[in-house]
Motif scaffolding. Structure first.
Motif, PDB file in Angstrom:
ATOM      1  N   ALA A  80      -5.529 -40.777  18.628  1.00  0.00           N
ATOM      2  CA  ALA A  80      -4.801 -41.361  19.757  1.00  0.00           C
ATOM      3  C   ALA A  80      -3.996 -42.582  19.310  1.00  0.00           C
ATOM      4  CB  ALA A  80      -5.777 -41.736  20.870  1.00  0.00           C
ATOM      5  N   LEU A  81      -4.585 -43.431  18.479  1.00  0.00           N
ATOM      6  CA  LEU A  81      -3.884 -44.626  18.017  1.00  0.00           C
ATOM      7  C   LEU A  81      -2.706 -44.275  17.111  1.00  0.00           C
ATOM      8  CD1 LEU A  81      -6.962 -46.924  17.265  1.00  0.00           C
ATOM      9  CD2 LEU A  81      -5.322 -47.183  19.131  1.00  0.00           C
ATOM     10  N   VAL A  82      -2.954 -43.413  16.129  1.00  0.00           N
ATOM     11  CA  VAL A  82      -1.900 -43.077  15.163  1.00  0.00           C
ATOM     12  C   VAL A  82      -0.790 -42.266  15.820  1.00  0.00           C
ATOM     13  CG1 VAL A  82      -1.398 -41.851  13.022  1.00  0.00           C
ATOM     14  CG2 VAL A  82      -3.491 -43.199  13.217  1.00  0.00           C
ATOM     15  N   PHE A  83      -1.169 -41.266  16.614  1.00  0.00           N
ATOM     16  CA  PHE A  83      -0.167 -40.421  17.253  1.00  0.00           C
ATOM     17  C   PHE A  83       0.620 -41.205  18.305  1.00  0.00           C
ATOM     18  CE2 PHE A  83      -2.874 -36.367  16.441  1.00  0.00           C
ATOM     19  CZ  PHE A  83      -2.622 -36.502  15.078  1.00  0.00           C
ATOM     20  N   GLY A  84      -0.056 -42.100  19.031  1.00  0.00           N
ATOM     21  CA  GLY A  84       0.658 -42.925  19.999  1.00  0.00           C
ATOM     22  C   GLY A  84       1.662 -43.844  19.333  1.00  0.00           C
ATOM     23  N   ALA A  85       1.282 -44.426  18.193  1.00  0.00           N
ATOM     24  CA  ALA A  85       2.226 -45.276  17.453  1.00  0.00           C
ATOM     25  C   ALA A  85       3.424 -44.470  16.983  1.00  0.00           C
ATOM     26  CB  ALA A  85       1.515 -45.924  16.268  1.00  0.00           C
ATOM     27  N   ALA A  86       3.174 -43.250  16.494  1.00  0.00           N
ATOM     28  CA  ALA A  86       4.278 -42.401  16.034  1.00  0.00           C
ATOM     29  C   ALA A  86       5.233 -42.066  17.176  1.00  0.00           C
ATOM     30  CB  ALA A  86       3.720 -41.113  15.417  1.00  0.00           C
ATOM     31  N   LEU A  87       4.696 -41.736  18.345  1.00  0.00           N
ATOM     32  CA  LEU A  87       5.546 -41.408  19.484  1.00  0.00           C
ATOM     33  C   LEU A  87       6.324 -42.631  19.963  1.00  0.00           C
ATOM     34  CD1 LEU A  87       3.087 -39.111  21.473  1.00  0.00           C
ATOM     35  CD2 LEU A  87       5.097 -38.391  20.165  1.00  0.00           C
ATOM     36  N   GLY A  88       5.681 -43.801  19.947  1.00  0.00           N
ATOM     37  CA  GLY A  88       6.380 -45.012  20.344  1.00  0.00           C
ATOM     38  C   GLY A  88       7.557 -45.321  19.440  1.00  0.00           C
ATOM     39  N   VAL A  89       7.364 -45.189  18.143  1.00  0.00           N
ATOM     40  CA  VAL A  89       8.458 -45.446  17.196  1.00  0.00           C
ATOM     41  C   VAL A  89       9.540 -44.383  17.313  1.00  0.00           C
ATOM     42  CG1 VAL A  89       9.041 -45.565  14.734  1.00  0.00           C
ATOM     43  CG2 VAL A  89       7.020 -46.742  15.603  1.00  0.00           C
ATOM     44  N   SER A  90       9.147 -43.120  17.507  1.00  0.00           N
ATOM     45  CA  SER A  90      10.131 -42.056  17.674  1.00  0.00           C
ATOM     46  C   SER A  90      11.032 -42.334  18.875  1.00  0.00           C
ATOM     47  CB  SER A  90       9.424 -40.710  17.842  1.00  0.00           C
ATOM     48  OG  SER A  90      10.356 -39.674  18.057  1.00  0.00           O
ATOM     49  N   GLY A  91      10.426 -42.719  19.999  1.00  0.00           N
ATOM     50  CA  GLY A  91      11.230 -43.057  21.166  1.00  0.00           C
ATOM     51  C   GLY A  91      12.117 -44.257  20.921  1.00  0.00           C
ATOM     52  N   ALA A  92      11.595 -45.266  20.224  1.00  0.00           N
ATOM     53  CA  ALA A  92      12.400 -46.450  19.923  1.00  0.00           C
ATOM     54  C   ALA A  92      13.608 -46.102  19.062  1.00  0.00           C
ATOM     55  CB  ALA A  92      11.532 -47.495  19.218  1.00  0.00           C
ATOM     56  N   VAL A  93      13.414 -45.203  18.101  1.00  0.00           N
ATOM     57  CA  VAL A  93      14.523 -44.800  17.229  1.00  0.00           C
ATOM     58  C   VAL A  93      15.641 -44.153  18.039  1.00  0.00           C
ATOM     59  CG1 VAL A  93      15.179 -43.130  15.446  1.00  0.00           C
ATOM     60  CG2 VAL A  93      13.179 -44.594  15.112  1.00  0.00           C
ATOM     61  N   PHE A  94      15.304 -43.202  18.890  1.00  0.00           N
ATOM     62  CA  PHE A  94      16.338 -42.493  19.642  1.00  0.00           C
ATOM     63  C   PHE A  94      16.964 -43.382  20.716  1.00  0.00           C
ATOM     64  CE2 PHE A  94      13.969 -38.745  18.041  1.00  0.00           C
ATOM     65  CZ  PHE A  94      15.028 -38.123  17.390  1.00  0.00           C
ATOM     66  N   GLN A  95      16.173 -44.205  21.392  1.00  0.00           N
ATOM     67  CA  GLN A  95      16.740 -45.071  22.419  1.00  0.00           C
ATOM     68  C   GLN A  95      17.654 -46.124  21.820  1.00  0.00           C
ATOM     69  OE1 GLN A  95      13.701 -46.586  25.063  1.00  0.00           O
ATOM     70  NE2 GLN A  95      12.803 -44.565  25.379  1.00  0.00           N
ATOM     71  N   SER A  96      17.297 -46.640  20.658  1.00  0.00           N
ATOM     72  CA  SER A  96      18.152 -47.621  19.995  1.00  0.00           C
ATOM     73  C   SER A  96      19.413 -46.969  19.443  1.00  0.00           C
ATOM     74  CB  SER A  96      17.372 -48.305  18.865  1.00  0.00           C
ATOM     75  OG  SER A  96      18.196 -49.206  18.161  1.00  0.00           O
ATOM     76  N   MET A  97      19.252 -45.829  18.800  1.00  0.00           N
ATOM     77  CA  MET A  97      20.396 -45.165  18.180  1.00  0.00           C
ATOM     78  C   MET A  97      21.416 -44.701  19.215  1.00  0.00           C
ATOM     79  SD  MET A  97      20.353 -41.849  15.655  1.00  0.00           S
ATOM     80  CE  MET A  97      19.613 -40.821  16.932  1.00  0.00           C
ATOM     81  N   LEU A  98      20.929 -44.184  20.346  1.00  0.00           N
ATOM     82  CA  LEU A  98      21.818 -43.652  21.381  1.00  0.00           C
ATOM     83  C   LEU A  98      22.149 -44.687  22.455  1.00  0.00           C
ATOM     84  CD1 LEU A  98      20.215 -40.120  21.807  1.00  0.00           C
ATOM     85  CD2 LEU A  98      22.218 -40.747  20.466  1.00  0.00           C
ATOM     86  N   ARG A  99      21.512 -45.872  22.370  1.00  0.00           N
ATOM     87  CA  ARG A  99      21.764 -46.959  23.323  1.00  0.00           C
ATOM     88  C   ARG A  99      21.566 -46.492  24.758  1.00  0.00           C
ATOM     89  NH1 ARG A  99      25.915 -47.094  19.682  1.00  0.00           N
ATOM     90  NH2 ARG A  99      27.453 -46.315  21.165  1.00  0.00           N
ATOM     91  N   ASN A 100      20.439 -45.801  24.988  1.00  0.00           N
ATOM     92  CA  ASN A 100      20.154 -45.264  26.311  1.00  0.00           C
ATOM     93  C   ASN A 100      18.643 -45.217  26.510  1.00  0.00           C
ATOM     94  OD1 ASN A 100      19.807 -43.442  28.618  1.00  0.00           O
ATOM     95  ND2 ASN A 100      21.951 -42.901  28.330  1.00  0.00           N
ATOM     96  N   PRO A 101      18.115 -45.802  27.607  1.00  0.00           N
ATOM     97  CA  PRO A 101      16.664 -45.798  27.827  1.00  0.00           C
ATOM     98  C   PRO A 101      16.099 -44.422  28.158  1.00  0.00           C
ATOM     99  CG  PRO A 101      17.794 -46.745  29.715  1.00  0.00           C
ATOM    100  CD  PRO A 101      18.832 -46.554  28.643  1.00  0.00           C
ATOM    101  N   LEU A 102      16.971 -43.429  28.433  1.00  0.00           N
ATOM    102  CA  LEU A 102      16.506 -42.070  28.720  1.00  0.00           C
ATOM    103  C   LEU A 102      16.410 -41.201  27.469  1.00  0.00           C
ATOM    104  CD1 LEU A 102      18.490 -41.238  31.988  1.00  0.00           C
ATOM    105  CD2 LEU A 102      16.070 -41.804  31.783  1.00  0.00           C
ATOM    106  N   ALA A 103      16.726 -41.756  26.318  1.00  0.00           N
ATOM    107  CA  ALA A 103      16.735 -40.968  25.081  1.00  0.00           C
ATOM    108  C   ALA A 103      15.314 -40.782  24.569  1.00  0.00           C
ATOM    109  CB  ALA A 103      17.610 -41.649  24.025  1.00  0.00           C
ATOM    110  N   ASP A 104      14.607 -39.875  25.198  1.00  0.00           N
ATOM    111  CA  ASP A 104      13.235 -39.546  24.816  1.00  0.00           C
ATOM    112  C   ASP A 104      13.237 -38.184  24.121  1.00  0.00           C
ATOM    113  OD1 ASP A 104      10.307 -39.437  24.905  1.00  0.00           O
ATOM    114  OD2 ASP A 104      10.606 -37.969  26.498  1.00  0.00           O
TER     115      ASP A 104
END
Length: 350
Positions: free
Chosen positions: A86-110
């Motif tokens: 849960a800890l490792v997979f949650g961290a991975a998902l959090g970073v994955s979302g951060a990458v796409f939201q930052s790259m696309l400049r959109n909070p819906l980029a999940d």
């Protein structure tokens, strides 16, 4: 003038060693420390709770090697793999979302909304239904499925460059198509395999073992390090492609590398536990508000994602009337957050 202090507008920590210096904003550091303590407390609570109740002292003793026998087996062999996942997979998902939201400049980029999670699920599902493969084969199938989906979305959304809103719109349509394909694959499978695949597709940590935690965690650590290396050009991309290119960023190469890292993080988690929805959407936005940063930063998003996934799994297993897959809890919580986010965006545009 030498000897003057530079006012950065907020409190910072400066770490110096010889000729090297690192400047860190104080608030994100404090937020990350608090999140680590909260995650550690939740982890101990999860290790204590179950059909066989264990005291906190026994949990700590078992983790440090002081307990043997039944208590050691329950804590280390049965409950700890789930908590670590849960800890490792949650961290991975959090970073994955951060990458796409930052790259696309959109909070819906999940990754789940734009279809990458569904593509990874399709790839892993094909491996399950066709060859009944190992976890390593599931990871390979999930990565290939996610990358194929990313390529299709990228090509369909590419028109004089890739814009975030267009990519999200195309991803939502492709995600719906992949959901239909996944349902058709399950319906065509044998009953026992179909039931197992459907339960796994809800997003569950029930079948996670130490082998999956070690292999998946190793892959995730490497990917998190790569994301850290790409964090500076990722932040520069938030200024726009032209501004980033003027600062020396190779925009196409950096964007491709970010997509590969983001999809691989999502695929590794999907291969082990199925698609755990909305962690990637919610964690970066909560982290940005807690840290009060101008943009999305990776470390707070990782810690928020880890805490959210562990807390959701604890709720699913010990607070819900009956044990549920963690994906059901994240869908309920994330769906409410998505509705609030959409309502806020609509009000702001009116």
């Amino acid at each position: 003038m030498t000897g003057q202090r530079v006012d950065f507008g907020r409190r910072v920590l400066v770490l110096r060693r010889r000729r090297f210096a690192v400047r860190l904003d104080r608030r994100p550091v404090v937020v990350c420390a608090v999140l680590v303590l909260a995650a550690a407390g939740t982890a101990v609570l999860a290790l204590m709770t179950g059909s066989y109740q264990i005291g906190p002292g026994q949990v700590i003793s078992a983790l440090t090697g002081g307990e043997t026998g039944l208590v050691h087996d329950i804590v280390v062999e049965w409950r700890l793999p789930r908590v670590a996942a849960a800890l490792v997979f949650g961290a991975a998902l959090g970073v994955s979302g951060a990458v796409f939201q930052s790259m696309l400049r959109n909070p819906l980029a999940d990754p789940g909304i734009i279809g990458f999670s569904q593509g990874s699920y399709t790839g892993a599902l094909v491996v399950i239904l066709v060859v009944d493969g190992t976890y390593a084969q599931l990871v390979g199938g999930a990565v290939l499925g996610g990358m194929a989906t990313a390529v299709v979305v990228y090509l369909l959304a590419h028109r004089r460059g890739v814009q975030g809103f267009r990519l999200i719109t195309v991803g939502i349509g492709l995600s719906a198509m992949l959901d239909s394909l996944n349902t058709w694959l399950i319906l065509k499978a044998d009953l026992e395999v179909a039931m197992a695949a459907a339960a796994w597709g809800a997003g569950s940590l029930n079948g996670v073992s130490w082998d999956q935690v070690v292999l998946g965690g190793s892959c995730i650590i490497v990917l998190l390090l790569l994301a850290g290396v790409l964090s500076r050009p990722m932040r520069q991309l938030e200024l726009g492609d032209d501004a980033a290119a003027s600062q020396g960023v190779r925009v196409p190469s950096v964007r491709l590398a970010l997509i590969v890292v983001g999809v691989a993080l999502t695929a590794t988690v999907t291969a082990a536990s199925g698609p755990i929805a909305f962690i990637s959407l919610v964690a970066p936005q909560i982290a940005r508000r807690l840290a009060r940063t101008a943009g999305i930063t990776l470390a707070p998003a990782a810690f928020v994602g880890a805490l959210l996934c562990l807390a959701a799994d604890y709720i699913a297993q010990h607070i819900a009337p009956t044990p549920l897959p963690v994906g059901i809890i994240t869908v309920v919580l994330g769906g409410g957050y998505l509705g609030r986010l959409l309502f806020t965006e609509v009000r702001r545009r009116i």
